[in-house]
Design a protein around this motif. Structure first.
Motif, mmCIF file in Angstrom:
data_model
loop_
_atom_site.group_PDB
_atom_site.id
_atom_site.type_symbol
_atom_site.label_atom_id
_atom_site.label_comp_id
_atom_site.label_asym_id
_atom_site.label_seq_id
_atom_site.Cartn_x
_atom_site.Cartn_y
_atom_site.Cartn_z
ATOM 1 N N ARG A 60 0.838 -1.114 0.020
ATOM 2 C CA ARG A 60 0.026 0.003 0.189
ATOM 3 C C ARG A 60 0.977 1.255 -0.161
ATOM 4 N NH1 ARG A 60 -4.426 -0.746 4.545
ATOM 5 N NH2 ARG A 60 -2.624 -0.686 5.625
ATOM 6 N N CYS A 64 -14.148 0.175 -2.641
ATOM 7 C CA CYS A 64 -12.690 -0.093 -2.806
ATOM 8 C C CYS A 64 -12.309 -1.535 -2.937
ATOM 9 C CB CYS A 64 -11.791 0.456 -1.601
ATOM 10 S SG CYS A 64 -10.090 0.383 -1.673
ATOM 11 N N PHE A 114 -9.527 -3.375 -3.881
ATOM 12 C CA PHE A 114 -8.146 -3.353 -3.298
ATOM 13 C C PHE A 114 -8.333 -3.850 -1.899
ATOM 14 C CE2 PHE A 114 -4.142 -2.764 -1.285
ATOM 15 C CZ PHE A 114 -3.398 -3.394 -2.025
ATOM 16 N N CYS A 115 -8.966 -2.634 -1.014
ATOM 17 C CA CYS A 115 -8.901 -3.101 0.463
ATOM 18 C C CYS A 115 -9.956 -4.175 0.756
ATOM 19 C CB CYS A 115 -9.491 -1.703 1.166
ATOM 20 S SG CYS A 115 -8.275 -0.313 0.849
ATOM 21 N N ASP A 169 -10.440 -6.751 -0.823
ATOM 22 C CA ASP A 169 -9.678 -7.934 -1.133
ATOM 23 C C ASP A 169 -8.575 -8.345 -0.193
ATOM 24 O OD1 ASP A 169 -8.811 -10.445 -2.871
ATOM 25 O OD2 ASP A 169 -7.119 -9.128 -3.290
ATOM 26 N N MET A 170 -8.112 -7.311 0.210
ATOM 27 C CA MET A 170 -6.906 -7.476 1.288
ATOM 28 C C MET A 170 -7.568 -7.829 2.735
ATOM 29 S SD MET A 170 -4.177 -4.744 2.528
ATOM 30 C CE MET A 170 -5.286 -3.618 3.617
ATOM 31 N N MET A 178 -6.762 4.406 -2.779
ATOM 32 C CA MET A 178 -6.722 3.276 -3.502
ATOM 33 C C MET A 178 -7.615 3.355 -5.009
ATOM 34 S SD MET A 178 -4.406 1.910 -2.268
ATOM 35 C CE MET A 178 -3.781 0.222 -2.579
ATOM 36 N N ILE A 199 -5.892 1.348 -8.008
ATOM 37 C CA ILE A 199 -5.404 0.137 -7.740
ATOM 38 C C ILE A 199 -6.247 -0.819 -7.710
ATOM 39 C CG2 ILE A 199 -3.652 -0.632 -5.936
ATOM 40 C CD1 ILE A 199 -2.714 1.724 -7.089
ATOM 41 N N PRO A 200 -5.914 -1.839 -8.367
ATOM 42 C CA PRO A 200 -6.945 -3.064 -8.596
ATOM 43 C C PRO A 200 -6.578 -4.355 -7.463
ATOM 44 C CG PRO A 200 -5.031 -3.307 -10.130
ATOM 45 C CD PRO A 200 -4.737 -1.936 -9.526
ATOM 46 N N PRO A 201 -7.648 -5.021 -7.156
ATOM 47 C CA PRO A 201 -7.483 -5.859 -6.106
ATOM 48 C C PRO A 201 -6.585 -6.959 -6.482
ATOM 49 C CG PRO A 201 -9.362 -6.543 -7.244
ATOM 50 C CD PRO A 201 -8.874 -5.094 -7.844
ATOM 51 N N GLY A 251 -3.234 -7.213 -5.489
ATOM 52 C CA GLY A 251 -1.955 -6.957 -5.298
ATOM 53 C C GLY A 251 -1.034 -6.951 -3.907
ATOM 54 N N TYR A 252 -2.237 -7.127 -2.857
ATOM 55 C CA TYR A 252 -1.642 -6.971 -1.491
ATOM 56 C C TYR A 252 -0.557 -7.881 -1.169
ATOM 57 C CZ TYR A 252 -1.739 -7.498 3.410
ATOM 58 O OH TYR A 252 -1.349 -7.614 4.854
#
Length: 147
Positions: free
Chosen positions: A3, A45, A47-48, A50-51, A135, A140-142, A144-145
Motif C-alpha cells: 500500500r 474499494c 483492493f481494500c 480483497d486485502m 486506492m 489500484i486493482p485488487p 496486489g496486496y
C-alpha cells in the motif's frame, strides 16, 4: 505491491501507523476487520476489500458474518450488539449524510466502547476511509496486496 508504494513513502507509513495503532487500541482484531470491510464496501474499494477479507478470515471472522456484512442491519443474530454499534458508527462516519454523526449512533457506540476504544474505533474508520480514497483514486486493482 504494498500500500505504501501508491503514495509517498512517508504518507504511506503515517497511514499505516494510524491503522495499526487504531486496531491495537480497539483491542478486537476481528471487529476491526469487520469495520474496515464495511467502510470499504461503502467506498467501493476493491483492493481494500480483497486485502481485508483475507485478514478477517485469519482473525477468525466467520464466513456468515463476511457474507452478510453488506446487510448487517437485517441480519438478526449474526452480529452482537457491540458489533452492530461499531458498524452503525462506521457507516455514519464514512457517509456523513447529514453532515455529522447522529447523536443516537454515537451514544449507542459509547455504551459499548470506553472512551479510549471509541477514539480508536473512530480513528480506524478515518484511517480506512483514507486508504479507500487513495486506492480508488489511484485505481489500484485488487489482488496486489503483499502482507
Amino acid at each position: 505491491m504494498s500500500r505504501t508504494e501508491v503514495l509517498d513513502r512517508e504518507v504511506g507509513r503515517a497511514l499505516s501507523a494510524l491503522s495499526a495503532t487504531a486496531k491495537r487500541g480497539l483491542g478486537d482484531l476481528a471487529l476491526a476487520e469487520l469495520v474496515v470491510i464495511r467502510a470499504s464496501q461503502l467506498n467501493h474499494c476493491a483492493f481494500c476489500l480483497d486485502m481485508h477479507l483475507g485478514i478477517a478470515r485469519e482473525h477468525g471472522v466467520s464466513e456468515k458474518q463476511l457474507d452478510l456484512l453488506a446487510a448487517w442491519e437485517e441480519a438478526d443474530g449474526v452480529y452482537d450488539e457491540r458489533e452492530r454499534a461499531a458498524l452503525a458508527l462506521t457507516e455514519a462516519v464514512t457517509v456523513l449524510t447529514e453532515g455529522f454523526v447522529p447523536d443516537e449512533v454515537y451514544a449507542t457506540a459509547a455504551e459499548h466502547f470506553d472512551d479510549g476504544q471509541l477514539a480508536h474505533l473512530i480513528g480506524l474508520v478515518v484511517a480506512i476511509n483514507n486508504w479507500n480514497r487513495v486506492m480508488v483514486a489511484r485505481r489500484i486493482p485488487p489482488g496486489g496486496y503483499l502482507p
